[in-house]
Write an enzyme that holds these catalytic residues in place. Sequence first.
Site, mmCIF file in Angstrom:
data_model
loop_
_atom_site.group_PDB
_atom_site.id
_atom_site.type_symbol
_atom_site.label_atom_id
_atom_site.label_comp_id
_atom_site.label_asym_id
_atom_site.label_seq_id
_atom_site.Cartn_x
_atom_site.Cartn_y
_atom_site.Cartn_z
ATOM 1 N N LYS A 175 0.834 -1.198 0.000
ATOM 2 C CA LYS A 175 0.000 0.000 0.000
ATOM 3 C C LYS A 175 0.874 1.255 0.000
ATOM 4 O O LYS A 175 1.927 1.287 0.619
ATOM 5 C CB LYS A 175 -0.924 -0.016 1.221
ATOM 6 C CG LYS A 175 -1.895 -1.206 1.207
ATOM 7 C CD LYS A 175 -2.612 -1.389 2.522
ATOM 8 C CE LYS A 175 -1.649 -1.800 3.618
ATOM 9 N NZ LYS A 175 -2.333 -2.175 4.869
ATOM 10 N N THR A 208 -7.976 8.386 9.514
ATOM 11 C CA THR A 208 -7.600 7.198 8.739
ATOM 12 C C THR A 208 -7.385 5.981 9.634
ATOM 13 O O THR A 208 -6.777 5.006 9.216
ATOM 14 C CB THR A 208 -6.320 7.468 7.942
ATOM 15 O OG1 THR A 208 -5.286 7.890 8.850
ATOM 16 C CG2 THR A 208 -6.534 8.563 6.899
ATOM 17 N N GLY A 210 -7.656 2.597 11.121
ATOM 18 C CA GLY A 210 -8.237 1.338 10.695
ATOM 19 C C GLY A 210 -8.208 1.074 9.204
ATOM 20 O O GLY A 210 -8.764 0.072 8.744
ATOM 21 N N THR A 211 -7.535 1.924 8.425
ATOM 22 C CA THR A 211 -7.535 1.721 6.976
ATOM 23 C C THR A 211 -6.852 0.405 6.588
ATOM 24 O O THR A 211 -7.322 -0.301 5.686
ATOM 25 C CB THR A 211 -6.838 2.878 6.244
ATOM 26 O OG1 THR A 211 -5.566 3.135 6.863
ATOM 27 C CG2 THR A 211 -7.679 4.137 6.286
ATOM 28 N N GLY A 212 -5.750 0.069 7.249
ATOM 29 C CA GLY A 212 -5.039 -1.166 6.914
ATOM 30 C C GLY A 212 -5.860 -2.396 7.215
ATOM 31 O O GLY A 212 -5.962 -3.321 6.386
ATOM 32 N N CYS A 213 -6.467 -2.429 8.399
ATOM 33 C CA CYS A 213 -7.335 -3.552 8.776
ATOM 34 C C CYS A 213 -8.502 -3.673 7.806
ATOM 35 O O CYS A 213 -8.861 -4.778 7.363
ATOM 36 C CB CYS A 213 -7.882 -3.357 10.182
ATOM 37 S SG CYS A 213 -6.641 -3.229 11.484
#
Length: 272
Positions: A175, A208, A210-213
């Site tokens: 990402k 932002t 929690g975007t990765g989860c």
Amino acid sequence: MSIYKALTIAGSDSGGGAGIQADIKTFQELGVFGMTVLTAVTAQNTTGVHGVYPLSPEALGAQIDAVAEDLKPDAVKTGMLWSAEMIEVTAEKIAAYELKRVIVDPVMIAKGGASLLNEEAVETLKRRLLPLAYAVTPNIPEAEVLTGRSIQTMEDRKKAARDLHEMGVRNIIIKGGHQPEDGKVTDLLFDGETFTEKTNSYIKTKNTHGTGCTFAAALTAQSAKGNGIQGAFRIAEAFVHEAVVHSLDFGAGHGPTNHFAYQKLSNAGLEL
């Protein structure tokens, strides 16, 4: 009607923006039945992680047994695994139950800077879990830790993706949110043969959390439904982009993304 099932093995976020909570919301929004295995409880809100309370490896293993024996998932996501011992147990159970479509989100650092993976656990993650992974979804700092490679350019990302593929991962998504360029963010997918880039406009917001989860959970949900990696990547990209564009502005720190934005816009007939 087919009921697709996805399992998340991760930590709890008491603030609701990341971890198990984000995963369940994402599964539900994308029409997949969500199941959970808890690795740790965190005391957490938008300002940061204020405490991490891991469960025992025995409790972790017992939860996986209970789900895998009776409710075999169509896809599995791993998030915060905390320790080398927890990674060992998780990898052992995934192999024993022959669980497929395992999406590894190598959670290492929380938005506020707190460490969510012990240093000694990184080598165990690389050695035991990555070879079992259908896909891995690191951000750029995580990819640097996993590969030992400095990543400054897109070519660096491609080299890191190849490194991760050589570790046994079938599909790698690195990402690009940590390296916006010219007002845009580009995520990179490598399926072992082809590189695919997906570019979105950079959204300037502090909300932002929690975007990765959420991205990994959306990828897991789509994989559980039988989508190929390209289709799952496209939906996960759109889901997270809309969640950030329509993020929820509350709390004193990094506010959460909006997990119901994608379906609201889709139901309104807007093209995503």
